[in-house]
Every structure is written in structure tokens, then in C-alpha cells.
Design an enzyme around this catalytic site. Structure first.
Site, short mmCIF file in Angstrom:
data_model
loop_
_atom_site.label_atom_id
_atom_site.label_comp_id
_atom_site.label_asym_id
_atom_site.label_seq_id
_atom_site.Cartn_x
_atom_site.Cartn_y
_atom_site.Cartn_z
N TYR A 137 6.68 -2.88 -5.31
CA TYR A 137 6.40 -4.24 -4.82
C TYR A 137 5.11 -4.33 -4.01
O TYR A 137 4.92 -3.61 -3.04
CB TYR A 137 7.61 -4.76 -4.03
CG TYR A 137 8.85 -4.72 -4.89
CD1 TYR A 137 8.97 -5.58 -5.98
CD2 TYR A 137 9.85 -3.77 -4.65
CE1 TYR A 137 10.08 -5.51 -6.82
CE2 TYR A 137 10.96 -3.70 -5.48
CZ TYR A 137 11.07 -4.56 -6.57
OH TYR A 137 12.14 -4.48 -7.39
N ASP A 138 4.25 -5.29 -4.42
CA ASP A 138 2.95 -5.46 -3.77
C ASP A 138 3.00 -6.48 -2.65
O ASP A 138 2.19 -6.43 -1.73
CB ASP A 138 1.93 -5.97 -4.80
CG ASP A 138 1.75 -4.99 -5.94
OD1 ASP A 138 2.00 -3.78 -5.70
OD2 ASP A 138 1.40 -5.42 -7.05
N CYS A 139 3.92 -7.45 -2.80
CA CYS A 139 4.00 -8.52 -1.80
C CYS A 139 5.36 -8.48 -1.12
O CYS A 139 6.40 -8.48 -1.79
CB CYS A 139 3.79 -9.87 -2.47
SG CYS A 139 4.04 -11.24 -1.35
#
Lengths: 296, 296
Positions: free
Chosen positions: A8-10
Site C-alpha cells: 500500500y502506497d497511500c
């Protein structure tokens, strides 16, 4: 857990019960957030608390030692104003607010005139005289209100019952919140419940779990829900919002959800089931440090 | 209409919107009631208003020129006390009241200690300090409260959430009432809705439309539901109570129900449908006079 950091990037965080309880930051959380940022993750905040505006939440973040930008902060006071703005609310009409100053500030920021709020704290209704209301009120906007009163409920109800087309907007319907470290307090659910008990209709909810804010977040921050994760302590708002918007969800046990409630929801066919569970987000500190070592 | 007078021996009347609006008696009603009594009918009164005790409603009846006996008067403040008495409420426990003095007076009459009510009108909650509650509260009793406040909602919620087995009693859940002649005011629905929005559970309702009081009435007044008729202005309480208890029902249009609502309910498969409808109970005056002539 390392996998989470890769997938997950955000990362979208609830505030009360996840980052802090009242004015006390939960142990290890600041360090964990700092490490997330070092790993290049986008970190956003999203609270259903409507007492303050985004600017005031930014101040609180900075005050507790959590660096942030106002655009990273989403609160339900903002969501109500953004909703009315998005539907082209007639600016010749006004909003009556049952809630705190934050809602009025966010309404003003999109050019909507409002009244009520804390300015009505001392007003009282009396059955010894009739009561008048402003026929130009086109929306009643509700949030948590530590000065909720019969007067405010009656005034809001008169607008909703007597002004044709008057909108009933709830920043959220949270039953309770940890507004002090050791006690759960009545949330916006008290305000909304009281008015709903009189006008006999449901409000439009703009905060969590309504997916309304997701578009705003996705556009402003170039966020893909499939690469995003919602972290929060409340199943019926935080986790449900994540599920409603197609994000992964991580429940932390530092707020209103206890083991018993989690087990009950997991066992129920229509229960709200988070993808992941952690005791505290502070526990991520160790894992993030490990990830950071590997990156080097 | 003459048939009604022949068919029913016991006539149960709602007060607000049926007999009077605020302090104004509806035209012709006093004469119609007098004629009913001359015809030998039993006349009882049953209000969901919980602000006063039976004694105080008796005073109001006498004051507006309506002769009555305290045993002929049923109010929802009495119903709450009678309910707790009927289940053998532990007298070492206390009741916390969100409502008016009438509830506290009726509780005292059955030996139940209570606090809160109007004595808490000036109390305020603050998120700057924690709040304490009495762990000996075994029931929260709610009614209409013109001084409903966040403090009261929070206190009641703490008792319900933190005291094991604490009962949640509502005198009624009426959305609105004609407490002044020209305006509808927030009813007990505001009080109950606010607390329900925090504790996330439904109350036990003791007033209309709960059939609870019927046994009391039948025993004390030797009333047979099949020979009785309920007269009221509200479909979801008065008429529903009559239907729930096996009585005939007569809706009057002098209160909260308008033609539009009546048509909608009649057209709905699960609508509340009264047996009879009259514009005003005052109109019975002429019919009752006619019946009286025939009797002579």
C-alpha cells in the site's frame, strides 16, 4: 506485516482512537508515521470529528509533534461544506448549524452563510411563547455538539419541517467518541438522533462511512483505492468507509472497538470485517524500522 | 354517529390535540364530554405527555372546566412508574430522569428514588474534564424535556452503557406535540432519539402505543375493550394504541394529523387505519344532544 508496507502506497488514518485519545498521542504512533513517510508513503488523515476545521486539526497535529499539510487533512466539517458545494447549494440561502465552530468555518470557506452553532449555546425555548425561525434556511448541518439543547433541536426541526426543500446534512452519526482519554462521550449520533426523532427522516451523511470524500481525495492526491489502506479504530465508520471505497482496511484496538465487538462482527453474516487487525498502530514502528533497514 | 354512542360504553380520550391545544380547549369539546357523561358513558383520559403527574393533569382539567377524578387520568409519566413497579424494580437502585417533574413525582408515588430531571437543567458537560455517574442507577426514564441538554444525554448514556442491567424506559417516543396553540414542538422523540443515537439500543416504551396500561385500566375501571373506543389525534400513538388493545378507534383532525397523512396511511398496506374519523370531537355535541333527546 512487512507485506502491508509493500502493498500500500497511500495510508489514510483516523485520528481519535487511532493517532490520539483526547490530547494524548498513542505510544509509538508518531514514530511509526515518520517511518511510513521515510518509506515514501503518502499519509493522509480523516476524522469524523466535526468540532474543528481542517486548519484547526492541522494546528493540533503540529502541536502534538505530527508534521502535516492542510491538504492532507480531511474532517467531517469539511465534508459537509464540500457536499453542499458539490450540489451547487443556493448561496442566497443559509445553513443552520447544530455543532461546533469548525462546521461554520468550513461552510464560510465555500461561501455559504451559516448561523447557530456555539452562538446559540445560551438560547432556551419556552412553551410559554411561540418560536420563530428563519425561512431562508436551506440546510441544517449537524455534528457533535457538547452544547446540544432542546432549543437547537427545535430550531433545526422547524427549518426542516417548515422550509420546503430544506436539506438535513449530518457530518457523521458516530454514537460515541474518546474526546477525553478515559471516557467515551456522546458523539454526533446524539445530535442527529434528537433531530431525527422529531422530523422523522434520515439525514444525508457526508463523513465516514459515506464514500462521498473519496473522489475529492483521489483527485487531489492521485490516490488509487486498490493501493490504499484505511487505518482506524471504528468498524462502522473507518473500516466501513474503507470497504465502501475499495481500500484495504486495518483495524486498531486503541479506540472504541474491543475484542468482543470484533468477534461478534466477524461471526455475523452482515458484520463489518476488516482485512487486518493490530493492537496499536504504534506497533508498526518496529516493522517499519525493519523495512527501512532492508531498503538501505 | 348515533350508532357510536350506542355501541361504546367506555370512551378514552387523548388530551393534547384532542381536548385542548396548549392551554386552549377545542370548541365544543367540554359540552360533548358533558353530554357523554349524561348518557352514562365512562370517560377516561390518556395522554403521552409526561411533563406532569396525574395530579397535575387533574388540576389542569378542573382549571379548564372539565370535571374529572385522578383515577380517570392516565399519563405516560404514570405509565413509566407503573411499569417499573410491575416488574418489581429493585428499590435500592435509583432512576435517572431526562424529562420533567411529573415523571419524578410518579416514581416517588411507587417508592422509587429518582434524580436528574429539572434539577439538572443548568448542568453542563465539558471535554476539559472527565465526568462521573452514579453506579446505583438501575433505570433511565425519558420523556419530553424542554431543557434537554448534552449533559443529560451524556449522563443517561453513561448509566445505560456502564451500569450492568440498567433499563432504558421511554414514557413515549412522540415526534412532536402541540404544546402551544400554533406550533408543533419537539416531543419525547428528541430525548429518546438523542440517547438512542449514543447507546445504540431501543427503549422500552410504556405509554401509547404500548398496550402496557390497558391491563391497569381494565382492572380499575371494569372496562371491556370491545365496548370501548379510543379518541385521539395521532395515528402512530392514539389510534395504534386503540388497535393494539382491541378497542374501536376514532381519529380527530384537531391535532397533528392532516388529510394528506390520513390518505397516505389508508393507502399503505401497513398503514394505521382508524375505524372512524371526525373533524373535531366538539362536533359530537349535536349528535350527543340528539341521543339525549331520544333517551328522554
Amino acid at each position: 506485516m512487512l507485506q502491508l508496507l509493500q502493498d500500500y502506497d497511500c495510508w489514510v488514518f483516523d485520528l481519535d482512537g487511532t493517532i490520539w485519545r483526547g490530547n494524548e498521542v498513542i505510544e509509538g504512533v508518531l514514530e511509526a508515521l515518520e517511518l511510513l513517510r521515510k518509506l515514501g508513503k503518502k499519509v493522509l488523515f480523516m476524522t469524523n470529528n466535526s468540532m474543528k476545521s481542517r486548519g484547526s486539526y492541522l494546528d493540533k497535529c503540529l502541536q502534538v509533534g505530527l508534521p502535516a499539510h492542510v491538504d492532507d487533512i480531511y474532517c467531517s466539517s469539511y465534508s459537509a461544506a464540500a457536499y453542499l458545494d458539490s450540489i451547487g447549494f443556493d448561496r442566497s440561502k443559509k445553513a443552520y448549524v447544530v455543532g461546533e465552530r469548525g462546521i461554520m468555518q468550513e461552510l464560510a470557506a465555500v461561501g455559504i452563510e451559516s448561523f447557530g452553532g456555539p452562538d446559540d449555546n445560551e438560547k432556551r425555548a419556552s412553551f410559554s411563547s411561540e418560536m420563530l425561525h428563519d425561512t431562508q434556511v436551506g440546510a441544517v448541518v449537524c455534528g457533535v455538539d457538547p452544547n446540544l439543547s432542546y432549543y437547537k433541536v427545535q430550531y433545526a426541526s422547524m427549518c426542516l419541517l417548515l422550509n420546503p426543500g430544506c436539506l438535513f446534512i449530518a457530518t457523521n452519526t458516530d454514537a460515541r467518541g474518546h474526546f477525553t482519554p478515559n471516557l467515551e462521550w456522546a458523539g454526533a449520533g446524539a445530535t442527529v438522533g434528537a433531530i431525527k426523532g422529531v422530523v422523522e427522516r434520515d439525514p444525508i451523511v457526508t463523513g465516514k462511512p459515506s464514500p462521498f470524500l473519496m473522489q475529492d481525495i483521489a483527485a487531489k492526491h492521485n490516490v488509487q483505492p486498490a493501493k490504499s489502506i484505511m487505518v482506524g479504530d471504528r468498524l462502522d465508520t473507518d473500516i466501513l468507509w474503507g470497504l465502501n471505497t475499495g481500500m484495504a482496511t486495518l483495524l486498531v484496538m486503541t479506540g472504541v472497538t474491543d475484542e468482543q465487538l470484533l468477534v461478534a462482527q466477524r461471526g455475523s453474516s452482515n458484520g463489518v470485517k476488516p482485512h487486518f487487525v493490530m493492537d496499536s498502530f504504534g506497533d508498526l514502528r518496529r516493522v517499519a524500522q525493519q523495512a527501512l533497514q532492508q531498503q538501505k
